[in-house]
Design an enzyme around this catalytic site. Sequence first.
Site: not given
Length: 305
Positions: A158, A162
């Site tokens: 993640y 991002k």
Amino acid sequence: MPSIDLTGKVAVVTGSGRGLGLAYAHALAAAGASVVVNDVDEAVAEQAVKAITAAGGSAVAEVVPVGTSEAADRLVARAVEEFGRLDILVTNAGILRDRVLWKMTDDDFDAVITTHLKGTFTCARAAAVRMREQGEGGTLILVGSPAGQRGNFGQTNYSAAKAGIAAMARTWSMELSRSGITVNAVVPVAATAMTETIPAFAPYIEAMKQGEPLPDFLRKGEGFGTPEDCAALIPFLASEAARGVTGQAIGIGGDKVTLWSHPQEIKAAYADGGWAPDTLADAWPTSLGAEPQTVGVPAPKFPEA
């Protein structure tokens, strides 16, 4: 400042059946934009459309998991078929597969990268092609995270995705500037299904569900609020008031809005003729290593009991 009026504009919001994505779709519709709601759950997507239209907005659903070029093309085509054009893309769709590095599988990594990073890339590419063909500019809003700005324990996949999204926003803002297309990353912090799992926040989120307001130390100090608090940024970035805003990473949550810095050199040391391992070892503690950068999302600061 011009008023925020998106009448006649058309938006695609990925992952907008619930949570932050739904709040973004509602905010765009309330400002006058027609919205393509996207989710992987048909019932959830249709319910979101019903809620938007019941409030006087215009919306349709396109049920497809983002990631592939085919999915991106479907979303853009649906906007054009239903509303005749595409002006705004919000890449919000995402999933989590949290595990520490030594326990993370290839599937855990690939699933998150495909949805977040590749999904942002394929959807943005398809949208940029359409917007450039229209020749009237447009807006790409890429949803990032504090984890992508600072890293977060247990979120290799993640955080990497991002961080990549923020880098793509900077890159695309340069590539698309001549086409009048702005590109920004937003970094929201809100009470969602994800943050409910954080023990420190859980009791405040539960109290909020019972009608109690979040305390100021959360709304202001931590910049933590509802998805609707974060949604205000989306119509602003899609409006004429933000035509000069591009290539930025903007945080929002609760009562707080922030501008994140871009990575940059903050300290330098020099050695005539270049560096050797020994001279680096000698110089590091008193030069570059004197004030090392911190990592991780800072723990919330709660008032003392």
